[in-house]
Design a protein around this motif. Structure first.
Motif, PDB file in Angstrom:
ATOM      1  N   MET A   1      -7.667   2.460 -32.921  1.00  0.00           N
ATOM      2  CA  MET A   1      -7.257   1.103 -32.546  1.00  0.00           C
ATOM      3  C   MET A   1      -7.161   0.247 -33.800  1.00  0.00           C
ATOM      4  O   MET A   1      -8.076   0.208 -34.610  1.00  0.00           O
ATOM      5  CB  MET A   1      -8.270   0.502 -31.568  1.00  0.00           C
ATOM      6  N   ILE A   2      -6.066  -0.497 -33.938  1.00  0.00           N
ATOM      7  CA  ILE A   2      -5.874  -1.360 -35.096  1.00  0.00           C
ATOM      8  C   ILE A   2      -6.632  -2.675 -34.902  1.00  0.00           C
ATOM      9  O   ILE A   2      -6.576  -3.282 -33.840  1.00  0.00           O
ATOM     10  CB  ILE A   2      -4.375  -1.637 -35.315  1.00  0.00           C
ATOM     11  N   GLN A   3      -7.363  -3.073 -35.928  1.00  0.00           N
ATOM     12  CA  GLN A   3      -8.077  -4.337 -35.908  1.00  0.00           C
ATOM     13  C   GLN A   3      -7.361  -5.345 -36.802  1.00  0.00           C
ATOM     14  O   GLN A   3      -6.667  -4.970 -37.741  1.00  0.00           O
ATOM     15  CB  GLN A   3      -9.514  -4.135 -36.398  1.00  0.00           C
ATOM     16  N   ILE A   4      -7.573  -6.635 -36.516  1.00  0.00           N
ATOM     17  CA  ILE A   4      -6.887  -7.688 -37.250  1.00  0.00           C
ATOM     18  C   ILE A   4      -7.893  -8.664 -37.829  1.00  0.00           C
ATOM     19  O   ILE A   4      -8.833  -9.099 -37.154  1.00  0.00           O
ATOM     20  CB  ILE A   4      -5.910  -8.453 -36.319  1.00  0.00           C
ATOM     21  N   ILE A  12      -6.054   0.046 -40.643  1.00  0.00           N
ATOM     22  CA  ILE A  12      -5.431   1.272 -40.184  1.00  0.00           C
ATOM     23  C   ILE A  12      -6.370   2.447 -40.450  1.00  0.00           C
ATOM     24  O   ILE A  12      -7.245   2.368 -41.302  1.00  0.00           O
ATOM     25  CB  ILE A  12      -4.080   1.530 -40.880  1.00  0.00           C
ATOM     26  N   LYS A  13      -6.162   3.516 -39.720  1.00  0.00           N
ATOM     27  CA  LYS A  13      -6.907   4.746 -39.936  1.00  0.00           C
ATOM     28  C   LYS A  13      -5.908   5.878 -40.119  1.00  0.00           C
ATOM     29  O   LYS A  13      -5.009   6.062 -39.297  1.00  0.00           O
ATOM     30  CB  LYS A  13      -7.825   5.046 -38.740  1.00  0.00           C
ATOM     31  N   THR A  14      -6.023   6.626 -41.197  1.00  0.00           N
ATOM     32  CA  THR A  14      -5.081   7.701 -41.481  1.00  0.00           C
ATOM     33  C   THR A  14      -5.254   8.847 -40.477  1.00  0.00           C
ATOM     34  O   THR A  14      -6.321   9.006 -39.871  1.00  0.00           O
ATOM     35  CB  THR A  14      -5.266   8.244 -42.902  1.00  0.00           C
ATOM     36  N   LEU A  37       4.481  -1.938 -41.546  1.00  0.00           N
ATOM     37  CA  LEU A  37       3.948  -1.123 -40.455  1.00  0.00           C
ATOM     38  C   LEU A  37       4.889  -1.155 -39.254  1.00  0.00           C
ATOM     39  O   LEU A  37       5.287  -2.230 -38.798  1.00  0.00           O
ATOM     40  CB  LEU A  37       2.576  -1.670 -40.061  1.00  0.00           C
ATOM     41  N   TYR A  38       5.233   0.030 -38.732  1.00  0.00           N
ATOM     42  CA  TYR A  38       6.124   0.141 -37.573  1.00  0.00           C
ATOM     43  C   TYR A  38       5.534   1.110 -36.553  1.00  0.00           C
ATOM     44  O   TYR A  38       4.935   2.129 -36.930  1.00  0.00           O
ATOM     45  CB  TYR A  38       7.507   0.644 -37.991  1.00  0.00           C
ATOM     46  N   PRO A  39       5.703   0.821 -35.258  1.00  0.00           N
ATOM     47  CA  PRO A  39       5.234   1.768 -34.234  1.00  0.00           C
ATOM     48  C   PRO A  39       6.015   3.076 -34.329  1.00  0.00           C
ATOM     49  O   PRO A  39       7.228   3.075 -34.535  1.00  0.00           O
ATOM     50  CB  PRO A  39       5.509   1.046 -32.909  1.00  0.00           C
ATOM     51  N   LEU A  40       5.303   4.189 -34.189  1.00  0.00           N
ATOM     52  CA  LEU A  40       5.876   5.520 -34.389  1.00  0.00           C
ATOM     53  C   LEU A  40       6.037   6.257 -33.064  1.00  0.00           C
ATOM     54  O   LEU A  40       5.173   6.181 -32.189  1.00  0.00           O
ATOM     55  CB  LEU A  40       4.953   6.327 -35.315  1.00  0.00           C
ATOM     56  N   VAL A  41       7.151   6.982 -32.934  1.00  0.00           N
ATOM     57  CA  VAL A  41       7.372   7.865 -31.789  1.00  0.00           C
ATOM     58  C   VAL A  41       7.419   9.298 -32.289  1.00  0.00           C
ATOM     59  O   VAL A  41       8.173   9.618 -33.211  1.00  0.00           O
ATOM     60  CB  VAL A  41       8.686   7.531 -31.059  1.00  0.00           C
ATOM     61  N   LYS A  42       6.592  10.163 -31.681  1.00  0.00           N
ATOM     62  CA  LYS A  42       6.585  11.580 -32.034  1.00  0.00           C
ATOM     63  C   LYS A  42       7.278  12.390 -30.939  1.00  0.00           C
ATOM     64  O   LYS A  42       7.350  11.974 -29.797  1.00  0.00           O
ATOM     65  CB  LYS A  42       5.154  12.084 -32.234  1.00  0.00           C
ATOM     66  N   GLY A  43       7.772  13.567 -31.306  1.00  0.00           N
ATOM     67  CA  GLY A  43       8.568  14.378 -30.400  1.00  0.00           C
ATOM     68  C   GLY A  43       7.893  14.736 -29.104  1.00  0.00           C
ATOM     69  O   GLY A  43       8.483  14.642 -28.029  1.00  0.00           O
ATOM     70  N   ASP A  57      -0.987   4.617 -29.831  1.00  0.00           N
ATOM     71  CA  ASP A  57      -1.310   3.674 -30.897  1.00  0.00           C
ATOM     72  C   ASP A  57      -1.083   4.344 -32.246  1.00  0.00           C
ATOM     73  O   ASP A  57      -2.002   4.500 -33.037  1.00  0.00           O
ATOM     74  CB  ASP A  57      -2.760   3.231 -30.737  1.00  0.00           C
ATOM     75  N   LEU A  58       0.161   4.780 -32.500  1.00  0.00           N
ATOM     76  CA  LEU A  58       0.528   5.443 -33.743  1.00  0.00           C
ATOM     77  C   LEU A  58       1.511   4.571 -34.506  1.00  0.00           C
ATOM     78  O   LEU A  58       2.433   3.998 -33.918  1.00  0.00           O
ATOM     79  CB  LEU A  58       1.159   6.815 -33.468  1.00  0.00           C
ATOM     80  N   TYR A  59       1.317   4.511 -35.826  1.00  0.00           N
ATOM     81  CA  TYR A  59       2.167   3.677 -36.670  1.00  0.00           C
ATOM     82  C   TYR A  59       2.548   4.440 -37.932  1.00  0.00           C
ATOM     83  O   TYR A  59       1.885   5.392 -38.330  1.00  0.00           O
ATOM     84  CB  TYR A  59       1.459   2.370 -37.050  1.00  0.00           C
TER      85      TYR A  59
END
Length: 252
Positions: A1-4, A12-14, A37-43, A57-59
């Motif tokens: 989870m991303i914190q602000i 971020i967490k790798t 930072l951009y939201p990521l879509v995986k196959g 929650d992937l970026y």
């Protein structure tokens, strides 16, 4: 989870398990500026919910807007105003320089943190995407638009490098193409050839009718495809997919 943080930094967490480079392990956390930072879509996410967008929650960090000399210079200048982000990249500088996409595809003076396959298409508001390797599943496509952004609210999805995509700036032709690609005729053709042809080159082997805004069936297919993307009920979505396939087949 991303914190602000209050000063608009995000934590971020790798995800080192996604790669094969042992030198980037273990997972680490960083506070960075969120501009890249951009939201990521995986196959695999496409197949879990074929016609719906990623909710994971992937970026991904995309620092450059393209690979022209000017855009690379702009990227380097932008990074000077983002010391936290620059610190993150510098942590992995040795590994980033060794990337084949950097050493073989980028110009000699390109910043080490830049990405090679980036252009205006990367940031298009609508993208029709499909996996590079469907595996033992039938070919499927989906439209991705925008995902959650921790600061601005929403940003365009960026596809994972294992996804092929076509960029659009209007929604109707994007959802229309997605409907055609999810027709049983197209799926059967690709499924029977996915060993002998690259799935990314599907359009070299098919002659698909271009979207016509004056064609009622084209608009109907586009509308049905968009409805299916927003349908969370699995049974209803499967029914929509059957209707989409039937209509798509009639247009081929």
């Amino acid at each position: 989870m991303i914190q602000i943080k209050n000063n608009n930094l995000v934590q971020i967490k790798t995800c080192p398990d996604f790669g094969r480079n042992e030198k980037v392990k273990p997972a680490r956390k960083f506070w960075i500026e969120p501009d890249f930072l951009y939201p990521l879509v995986k196959g695999l996410e496409i197949y879990r919910n074929v016609m719906s967008q990623s909710k994971k929650d992937l970026y991904v960090l995309v620092p450059n807007k393209g690979i022209t000399k000017q855009l690379l210079e702009d990227c380097e200048n932008d990074m000077e105003d983002k010391p936290k982000c620059e610190g993150f990249f510098s942590t992995y500088q040795d590994q980033l320089i060794l990337r084949s996409t950097y050493s073989k595809r980028m110009t000699e003076h390109a910043p080490y943190f830049c990405i090679s396959n980036v252009g205006s298409y990367t940031f298009a508001p609508f993208k029709v995407v499909w996996p590079e390797q469907p595996g033992n599943k039938s070919f499927r496509a989906a439209v991705i638009t925008k995902g959650n952004d921790p600061i601005s609210g929403q940003k365009v999805f960026v596809p994972d490098h294992k996804l092929f995509f076509v960029d659009f700036y209007d929604s109707e032709p994007a959802y229309y193409l997605c409907g055609l690609l999810n027709s049983s005729t197209v799926q059967a053709f690709i499924d029977s050839h996915n060993i002998s042809i690259q799935v990314g080159n599907v359009f070299k082997h098919m002659n698909l009718p271009e979207f016509d805004a004056d064609n009622k069936k084209h608009k109907e297919l586009s509308a049905l495809s968009e409805v299916a993307h927003n349908e969370d009920n699995k049974i209803k979505r499967q029914a929509l997919l059957k209707t989409i396939s039937k209509l798509g087949n009639s247009l081929l």
